[in-house]
Design a protein around this motif. Structure first.
Motif, PDB file in Angstrom:
ATOM      1  N   ILE A 145      63.145 -24.769 -15.082  1.00 10.26           N
ATOM      2  CA  ILE A 145      63.673 -23.483 -14.632  1.00 10.26           C
ATOM      3  C   ILE A 145      62.700 -22.363 -14.988  1.00 10.26           C
ATOM      4  O   ILE A 145      62.411 -21.476 -14.173  1.00 10.26           O
ATOM      5  CB  ILE A 145      65.057 -23.216 -15.252  1.00 10.26           C
ATOM      6  N   SER A 146      62.157 -22.403 -16.207  1.00 12.68           N
ATOM      7  CA  SER A 146      61.178 -21.396 -16.617  1.00 12.68           C
ATOM      8  C   SER A 146      59.928 -21.475 -15.753  1.00 12.68           C
ATOM      9  O   SER A 146      59.350 -20.456 -15.360  1.00 12.68           O
ATOM     10  CB  SER A 146      60.809 -21.593 -18.090  1.00 12.68           C
ATOM     11  N   PHE A 147      59.506 -22.704 -15.455  1.00 13.84           N
ATOM     12  CA  PHE A 147      58.320 -22.916 -14.628  1.00 13.84           C
ATOM     13  C   PHE A 147      58.526 -22.376 -13.215  1.00 13.84           C
ATOM     14  O   PHE A 147      57.660 -21.692 -12.658  1.00 13.84           O
ATOM     15  CB  PHE A 147      58.000 -24.411 -14.587  1.00 13.84           C
ATOM     16  N   LEU A 148      59.691 -22.656 -12.632  1.00 13.34           N
ATOM     17  CA  LEU A 148      59.950 -22.253 -11.251  1.00 13.34           C
ATOM     18  C   LEU A 148      60.213 -20.756 -11.107  1.00 13.34           C
ATOM     19  O   LEU A 148      59.993 -20.192 -10.038  1.00 13.34           O
ATOM     20  CB  LEU A 148      61.143 -23.037 -10.696  1.00 13.34           C
ATOM     21  N   SER A 149      60.691 -20.123 -12.166  1.00 19.83           N
ATOM     22  CA  SER A 149      61.060 -18.700 -12.069  1.00 19.83           C
ATOM     23  C   SER A 149      60.002 -17.770 -12.667  1.00 19.83           C
ATOM     24  O   SER A 149      60.244 -16.572 -12.759  1.00 19.83           O
ATOM     25  CB  SER A 149      62.401 -18.469 -12.770  1.00 19.83           C
ATOM     26  N   GLN A 150      58.852 -18.301 -13.065  1.00 19.32           N
ATOM     27  CA  GLN A 150      57.840 -17.459 -13.696  1.00 19.32           C
ATOM     28  C   GLN A 150      57.261 -16.437 -12.711  1.00 19.32           C
ATOM     29  O   GLN A 150      57.172 -16.676 -11.509  1.00 19.32           O
ATOM     30  CB  GLN A 150      56.711 -18.330 -14.256  1.00 19.32           C
ATOM     31  N   GLU A 151      56.872 -15.309 -13.242  1.00 26.83           N
ATOM     32  CA  GLU A 151      56.263 -14.253 -12.435  1.00 26.83           C
ATOM     33  C   GLU A 151      54.860 -14.682 -12.016  1.00 26.83           C
ATOM     34  O   GLU A 151      54.103 -15.209 -12.825  1.00 26.83           O
ATOM     35  CB  GLU A 151      56.190 -12.954 -13.224  1.00 26.83           C
ATOM     36  N   PRO A 192      46.673 -18.699  -3.594  1.00 24.12           N
ATOM     37  CA  PRO A 192      47.395 -19.035  -4.816  1.00 24.12           C
ATOM     38  C   PRO A 192      48.678 -19.800  -4.525  1.00 24.12           C
ATOM     39  O   PRO A 192      49.194 -19.806  -3.403  1.00 24.12           O
ATOM     40  CB  PRO A 192      47.705 -17.663  -5.420  1.00 24.12           C
ATOM     41  N   LEU A 193      49.181 -20.494  -5.557  1.00 21.19           N
ATOM     42  CA  LEU A 193      50.499 -21.140  -5.544  1.00 21.19           C
ATOM     43  C   LEU A 193      50.611 -22.266  -4.524  1.00 21.19           C
ATOM     44  O   LEU A 193      51.715 -22.639  -4.134  1.00 21.19           O
ATOM     45  CB  LEU A 193      51.608 -20.108  -5.266  1.00 21.19           C
ATOM     46  N   THR A 194      49.490 -22.805  -4.081  1.00 17.28           N
ATOM     47  CA  THR A 194      49.520 -23.832  -3.042  1.00 17.28           C
ATOM     48  C   THR A 194      49.139 -25.214  -3.549  1.00 17.28           C
ATOM     49  O   THR A 194      49.321 -26.197  -2.845  1.00 17.28           O
ATOM     50  CB  THR A 194      48.568 -23.458  -1.901  1.00 17.28           C
ATOM     51  N   GLY A 195      48.576 -25.304  -4.751  1.00 15.23           N
ATOM     52  CA  GLY A 195      48.118 -26.582  -5.262  1.00 15.23           C
ATOM     53  C   GLY A 195      46.771 -27.004  -4.736  1.00 15.23           C
ATOM     54  O   GLY A 195      46.346 -28.142  -4.956  1.00 15.23           O
ATOM     55  N   SER A 196      46.086 -26.124  -4.033  1.00 14.10           N
ATOM     56  CA  SER A 196      44.780 -26.447  -3.467  1.00 14.10           C
ATOM     57  C   SER A 196      43.850 -25.257  -3.648  1.00 14.10           C
ATOM     58  O   SER A 196      44.188 -24.129  -3.262  1.00 14.10           O
ATOM     59  CB  SER A 196      44.909 -26.782  -1.979  1.00 14.10           C
ATOM     60  N   GLY A 243      46.751 -18.574 -10.235  1.00 11.54           N
ATOM     61  CA  GLY A 243      45.808 -19.299  -9.408  1.00 11.54           C
ATOM     62  C   GLY A 243      46.503 -20.276  -8.470  1.00 11.54           C
ATOM     63  O   GLY A 243      47.727 -20.241  -8.289  1.00 11.54           O
ATOM     64  N   PRO A 244      45.747 -21.199  -7.907  1.00  8.96           N
ATOM     65  CA  PRO A 244      46.345 -22.159  -6.965  1.00  8.96           C
ATOM     66  C   PRO A 244      47.307 -23.138  -7.627  1.00  8.96           C
ATOM     67  O   PRO A 244      48.204 -23.662  -6.974  1.00  8.96           O
ATOM     68  CB  PRO A 244      45.119 -22.900  -6.402  1.00  8.96           C
ATOM     69  N   TRP A 245      47.107 -23.404  -8.945  1.00 11.13           N
ATOM     70  CA  TRP A 245      47.885 -24.467  -9.597  1.00 11.13           C
ATOM     71  C   TRP A 245      48.763 -23.890 -10.693  1.00 11.13           C
ATOM     72  O   TRP A 245      48.283 -23.534 -11.765  1.00 11.13           O
ATOM     73  CB  TRP A 245      46.944 -25.504 -10.201  1.00 11.13           C
ATOM     74  N   LEU A 246      50.049 -23.837 -10.449  1.00  8.93           N
ATOM     75  CA  LEU A 246      50.981 -23.385 -11.478  1.00  8.93           C
ATOM     76  C   LEU A 246      51.073 -24.387 -12.610  1.00  8.93           C
ATOM     77  O   LEU A 246      51.470 -24.047 -13.725  1.00  8.93           O
ATOM     78  CB  LEU A 246      52.367 -23.168 -10.864  1.00  8.93           C
ATOM     79  N   ASP A 259      55.689 -17.663  -0.298  1.00 11.94           N
ATOM     80  CA  ASP A 259      56.820 -18.258  -1.006  1.00 11.94           C
ATOM     81  C   ASP A 259      57.143 -19.648  -0.462  1.00 11.94           C
ATOM     82  O   ASP A 259      57.559 -20.542  -1.219  1.00 11.94           O
ATOM     83  CB  ASP A 259      58.053 -17.351  -0.915  1.00 11.94           C
ATOM     84  N   GLU A 260      56.935 -19.865   0.830  1.00 14.93           N
ATOM     85  CA  GLU A 260      57.164 -21.191   1.419  1.00 14.93           C
ATOM     86  C   GLU A 260      56.118 -22.191   0.934  1.00 14.93           C
ATOM     87  O   GLU A 260      56.440 -23.355   0.660  1.00 14.93           O
ATOM     88  CB  GLU A 260      57.136 -21.084   2.940  1.00 14.93           C
ATOM     89  N   SER A 261      54.865 -21.746   0.827  1.00 12.34           N
ATOM     90  CA  SER A 261      53.815 -22.621   0.285  1.00 12.34           C
ATOM     91  C   SER A 261      54.107 -22.977  -1.163  1.00 12.34           C
ATOM     92  O   SER A 261      53.919 -24.121  -1.585  1.00 12.34           O
ATOM     93  CB  SER A 261      52.453 -21.932   0.382  1.00 12.34           C
ATOM     94  N   LYS A 262      54.576 -22.000  -1.920  1.00 16.94           N
ATOM     95  CA  LYS A 262      54.935 -22.253  -3.312  1.00 16.94           C
ATOM     96  C   LYS A 262      56.093 -23.245  -3.400  1.00 16.94           C
ATOM     97  O   LYS A 262      56.079 -24.171  -4.228  1.00 16.94           O
ATOM     98  CB  LYS A 262      55.319 -20.944  -4.000  1.00 16.94           C
ATOM     99  N   ALA A 263      57.104 -23.069  -2.535  1.00 22.17           N
ATOM    100  CA  ALA A 263      58.253 -23.982  -2.531  1.00 22.17           C
ATOM    101  C   ALA A 263      57.824 -25.408  -2.206  1.00 22.17           C
ATOM    102  O   ALA A 263      58.332 -26.376  -2.787  1.00 22.17           O
ATOM    103  CB  ALA A 263      59.305 -23.501  -1.531  1.00 22.17           C
ATOM    104  N   GLU A 264      56.882 -25.545  -1.286  1.00 23.36           N
ATOM    105  CA  GLU A 264      56.366 -26.869  -0.936  1.00 23.36           C
ATOM    106  C   GLU A 264      55.608 -27.486  -2.111  1.00 23.36           C
ATOM    107  O   GLU A 264      55.721 -28.676  -2.389  1.00 23.36           O
ATOM    108  CB  GLU A 264      55.444 -26.741   0.275  1.00 23.36           C
ATOM    109  N   TYR A 265      54.864 -26.648  -2.818  1.00 24.25           N
ATOM    110  CA  TYR A 265      54.074 -27.108  -3.964  1.00 24.25           C
ATOM    111  C   TYR A 265      54.966 -27.574  -5.108  1.00 24.25           C
ATOM    112  O   TYR A 265      54.653 -28.564  -5.790  1.00 24.25           O
ATOM    113  CB  TYR A 265      53.163 -25.967  -4.411  1.00 24.25           C
TER     114      TYR A 265
END
Length: 401
Positions: A43-49, A98-102, A202-205, A263-269
């Motif tokens: 939850i902390s990971f998914l809700s981080q700023e 960012p937030l895409t895993g790539s 960055g790209p990798w949370l 936000d959709e790319s982040k959700a997919e990641y």
């Protein structure tokens, strides 16, 4: 009087059921405490700023197959055109997002390679002077790139000499001092820090340094490119609808693909993390329900076996409260032993998860709260059958005489 001794002897006479319940309580305590900690961590990971206005940013890819244009010049025209669209705040070509895993990462050091010095793993984006505005990050020190500092080239012979970094990266490279204006090294390339951004991921949370990020003003256009667009709040959907047509009108020998919100790319990641969290919630729910049903069922079974004895005690003057207390104490004794074993198993399981899955050490507070919850749940589960036992009529003791 709690009558511990006769309760203990009664449990010894029916130890199979008590042992099964004890093991069930221990397993529930161990698994629930660790699962609850993992859920909270997720939850902390998914809700981080992240530092970005995710709801206002979208990305898309451009694959150019036409050979009759200079792609670098064309992409500059595209950026300018996009920024003129109604509702658009900023647009830029970015080497990754960012937030895409790539994306790309390297060591930023205080001395040029191969000299040894403090090195920090850092994600980086090649982007122009519009990057800060397009990503909507907050510049807290220094300045943005100037147009003259952006290197636009078809090869890597010429390199940029300035950078904008995140506050987290600056703090790690220059702890306890102001690193603005100082030089860091991207391999053997010197980069002067001209600006500092408060927060940008960055790209990798899931990276060891997720908020160490640098913008480098370098554009090396190829046939494949990534664009980032930020819109005014609430305008993203309308801009997305017209972006493909606008790009093709600007130059039609290319393909526009993967138009999606940040936000959709982040959700997919993070989809796997959400799935794991939901599965753990289901697991906890099932374990607690099964344990509660086990306690409920064992208590009903014991009541059915002891109906005559309960009736006899009622005939001898035992109050209903005494009958209820008997079963509550009996359950509490089983539960306490099970909780002690559960705490030990929880700590061992936490060590295994930490060793093999790089999960943080299980805090004792999660074990304590879980143990208290299981104990209260066990008392609630046994209260109904105990109350039913207390209502057994004293006359039941004489029915077989």
């Amino acid at each position: 009087m709690l009558e511990i001794k006769p309760i203990f002897h009664a449990l010894c006479r029916s130890k199979v059921g008590a042992m099964l319940l004890l093991i069930q309580i221990a397993i529930t305590t161990a698994i629930v405490s660790n699962a609850a900690f993992i859920i909270q961590d997720k939850i902390s990971f998914l809700s981080q700023e992240t530092g970005y206005p995710e709801q206002d940013i979208f990305l898309f890819n451009v694959m150019t197959f036409g050979k009759d244009v200079n792609v670098t010049q064309q992409f500059e025209l595209d950026e300018a055109m996009i920024r003129q669209l109604p509702g658009v705040v900023g647009a830029a070509m970015s080497s990754s997002a960012p937030l895409t895993g790539s994306g790309s990462a390297s060591d930023f050091s205080l001395k040029p390679a191969p000299q040894e010095s403090l090195s920090v793993r850092t994600g980086y984006f090649f982007i122009d002077e519009h990057g800060v505005n397009t990503y909507g990050v907050k510049l807290i020190a220094g300045r943005n790139f100037t147009e003259e500092e952006v290197v636009v080239t078809d090869n890597f012979e010429k390199q940029a000499n300035v950078t904008i970094v995140s506050q987290a990266l600056l703090t790690e490279l220059f702890p306890g001092e102001n690193g603005l204006g100082k030089t860091v090294y991207f391999g053997d390339i010197p980069l002067k820090i001209v600006g500092v951004v408060e927060k940008m991921m960055g790209p990798w949370l899931k990276d060891s340094r997720p908020d160490n990020l640098a913008f480098i003003p370098f554009i090396n256009a190829t046939s494949s490119a990534n664009f980032v667009v930020r819109t005014e709040p609430g305008q993203r959907a309308s801009v997305i609808k017209q972006i493909e047509e606008a790009m093709l009108n600007n130059y039609n020998k290319r393909v526009i693909s993967r138009i999606r919100g940040l936000d959709e790319s982040k959700a997919e990641y993070v989809a796997q993390d959400k799935l794991m969290m939901r599965m753990l919630i289901v697991l906890i729910t099932i374990l607690v329900l099964v344990t509660a049903l086990g306690i409920f069922g064992l208590t009903l079974f014991n009541i059915s076996k002891r109906t005559k004895q309960i009736g006899t005690r009622r005939a001898l003057g035992a109050r209903k409260s005494a009958i209820i207390n008997y079963f509550l104490v009996e359950n509490a004794m089983i539960c306490c032993v099970g909780l002690v074993l559960g705490v030990i198993v929880a700590l061992l399981l936490g060590q295994i998860l930490m060793q093999y899955f790089s999960i943080a050490a299980l805090p004792p507070s999660y074990i304590i709260i879980t143990a208290m919850g299981v104990f209260c749940m066990s008392l609630l589960a046994v209260f109904g059958p105990a109350k039913r036992a207390a209502n057994i009529s004293p006359s039941i003791a004489t029915r077989t005489i």
